[in-house]
Motif scaffolding. Structure first.
Motif, PDB file in Angstrom:
ATOM      1  N   LYS A 193      -2.151   3.082   1.028  1.00 59.50           N
ATOM      2  CA  LYS A 193      -2.743   3.268   2.352  1.00 59.50           C
ATOM      3  C   LYS A 193      -3.177   4.721   2.540  1.00 59.50           C
ATOM      4  N   TYR A 236      -3.181  -0.284  -4.646  1.00 68.62           N
ATOM      5  CA  TYR A 236      -3.686   0.219  -3.364  1.00 68.62           C
ATOM      6  C   TYR A 236      -2.647   1.081  -2.666  1.00 68.62           C
ATOM      7  N   GLY A 259       0.821  -1.220   0.000  1.00 70.09           N
ATOM      8  CA  GLY A 259       0.000   0.000   0.000  1.00 70.09           C
ATOM      9  C   GLY A 259       0.850   1.263   0.000  1.00 70.09           C
ATOM     10  N   ARG A 296      -7.448  -3.446  -1.744  1.00 68.33           N
ATOM     11  CA  ARG A 296      -6.476  -3.826  -0.722  1.00 68.33           C
ATOM     12  C   ARG A 296      -6.038  -5.266  -0.982  1.00 68.33           C
TER      13      ARG A 296
END
Ligand SMILES: C[C@@H]1N[C@@H](c2cn(-c3ccccc3)nn2)[C@H](O)[C@@H]1O
Length: 446
Positions: free
Chosen positions: A285, A283, A41, A318
């Motif tokens: 974060k 993805y 991420g 995710r």
């Protein structure tokens, strides 16, 4: 002076077959980037990579050993391809492009030609098959993203400088052909291949190979759609050959950018692939900087369709297979708008009418219907329209109120005003213009 090319474009102008006509009418698509990079991420040990998250293996702070062993943690317990496909269906997308193998070389299908695949992860199962089957079942056409550049394969080369480079790259080209063959044979529902990672010299020096391989793939899978990011001509030109002719079934260069005018698309089919944050496909974060609202995304969709293209929005699930809330919300809100207004998006094309500030025109292919997708109502509430030559507007009405004609106030020079309320809009709306052949009497003729 036109050059005689052995490995340039083999067709001038758009493809005219049914498969390409379907592609041309999609309007709205979904991109999905999912793989080992999704585990990170964009972050490692609390530090954030400031590049695109799917490129984290190339980050100076990412030890290659850490990245290359991470697949042993890839076990998406919440992955449900049917849920993904239903979310996409609800959003109103007509096609999806899914990452089978990104630049890191990790294969989301059990390829026979490398061990670096999902089969050797804790998850084990074939993700590509689940995605192809689930989306096809929802009536969404599937295109497979494939990165030629493969950081995991020791035979990959950025350039061909030595005999050893060339020997290795010969092995790499066969590996690539073998993987593409197994993708088309194992997932025959696939409508096309979306190639990436083809900008390096090694590929630019392989023009003849790219030509032969593209023809082989299209023989293996008649009707297959391949964009302009795949081929190189014998001089190393990409996208367009030495004569400026597009090599590919559509222009694939509009990545995170949209053409300003129709002239920019040079009469080619094209689509724009776009991230929701400013950059980053896998993805992340933390989304750094601005990310697009649903209305911004609807405007980009309208803008692309108004210039004869499709708009493809990227989602980066995710590692566990879930989508972040911002993406779920956008899919829902865009879908709610498409439920009401998709007539102005699906199977629509460029009108050639003079662009006005209130928004975008689209035209239903093969019908006398022009759509005004209105984003910016002026404080006057007067929406100016200027139909193309020899086109008259028979009537105008809100797409949501077909029985209630809007008044057209004729102006000089073939223009008209449509007067609407100047306030109270929360999202774009569509006005339908039913047209017919004919021309306004000039002032002198009145
Ligand atoms: C569709 C998108 N294409 C990939 C990409 C684009 N680029 C790139 C490479 C050189 C210049 C500008 C962009 N590198 N990787 C991104 O990682 C994502 O897959």
């Amino acid at each position: 002076q036109t050059k005689v090319l052995q490995h340039g474009a083999h067709r001038v102008g758009k493809r005219t077959d049914a498969e390409m006509a379907t592609w041309r009418g999609y309007g709205l698509g979904q991109f999905i980037h999912w793989g080992v990079y999704s585990l990170f991420g964009g972050e490692l040990n609390g530090n954030y990579y400031n590049g695109a998250a799917e490129w984290i293996r190339s980050w100076k702070d990412m030890p290659h050993g850490v990245y290359d062993s991470a697949y042993k943690q890839f076990n998406p317990a919440s992955f449900n391809a049917t849920q993904w496909a239903k979310m996409a269906k609800q959003m109103g997308v007509r096609y999806v492009t899914f990452t089978t193998k990104h630049h890191d070389g990790f294969c989301l299908w059990p390829s026979k030609y490398t061990d670096y695949t999902i089969a050797n992860s804790p998850y084990k199962k074939d993700i590509v098959k689940q995605v192809v089957d689930a989306y096809s079942k929802e009536g969404i056409d599937v295109y497979l993203y494939f990165s030629v550049m493969d950081w995991h394969n020791p035979d990959w080369r950025y350039d061909l400088k030595t005999k050893e480079d060339s020997a290795a790259f010969e092995r790499f080209k066969l590996f690539t052909k073998n993987q593409l063959t197994e993708l088309l044979q194992q997932y025959p529902q696939t409508k096309g291949l979306w190639f990436d990672g083809t900008w390096d010299n090694s590929w630019k020096k392989s023009g003849a190979f790219t030509d032969t391989l593209e023809q082989y793939l299209k023989t293996l899978h008649p009707g297959l759609i391949i964009g302009s990011r795949f081929r190189a001509d014998e001089f190393g030109n990409r996208h367009v050959d030495a004569n400026g002719v597009l090599m590919g079934d559509y222009e694939q260069g509009w990545e995170r950018k949209i053409p300003k005018t129709y002239a920019d698309v040079h009469g080619n089919d094209w689509d724009c692939v776009m991230t929701i944050p400013e950059n980053g496909w896998g993805y992340q974060k933390k989304w750094l900087g601005h990310w697009k609202s649903t209305n911004e995304i609807l405007e980009m969709t309208a803008q692309c369709v108004s210039l004869g293209g499709n708009f493809v929005l990227n989602f980066g699930p995710r590692a566990d297979g879930t989508f972040r809330p911002e993406e779920v919300t956008i899919a829902k809100e865009a879908g709610d708008w498409m439920k009401i207004n998709s007539a102005a998006i699906y199977n629509c094309e460029y009108t050639g009418w003079e662009k006005q500030d209130w928004g975008y025109y689209t035209k239903k292919t093969g019908e006398n219907k022009v759509y005004m997708i209105v984003f910016n109502v002026p404080v006057s509430g007067s929406l100016k329209i200027k139909p193309a030559k020899n086109t008259l507007v028979d009537k105008a009405y809100l797409l949501t109120a077909p029985g209630k004609n809007l008044s057209l106030e004729k102006l000089d020079y073939g223009a008209s005003f449509i007067h609407v309320s100047s306030t109270g809009y929360k999202q774009p709306f569509v006005i339908v213009l039913e047209t017919k052949e004919g021309s306004e009497k000039s002032d002198e003729q009145k």
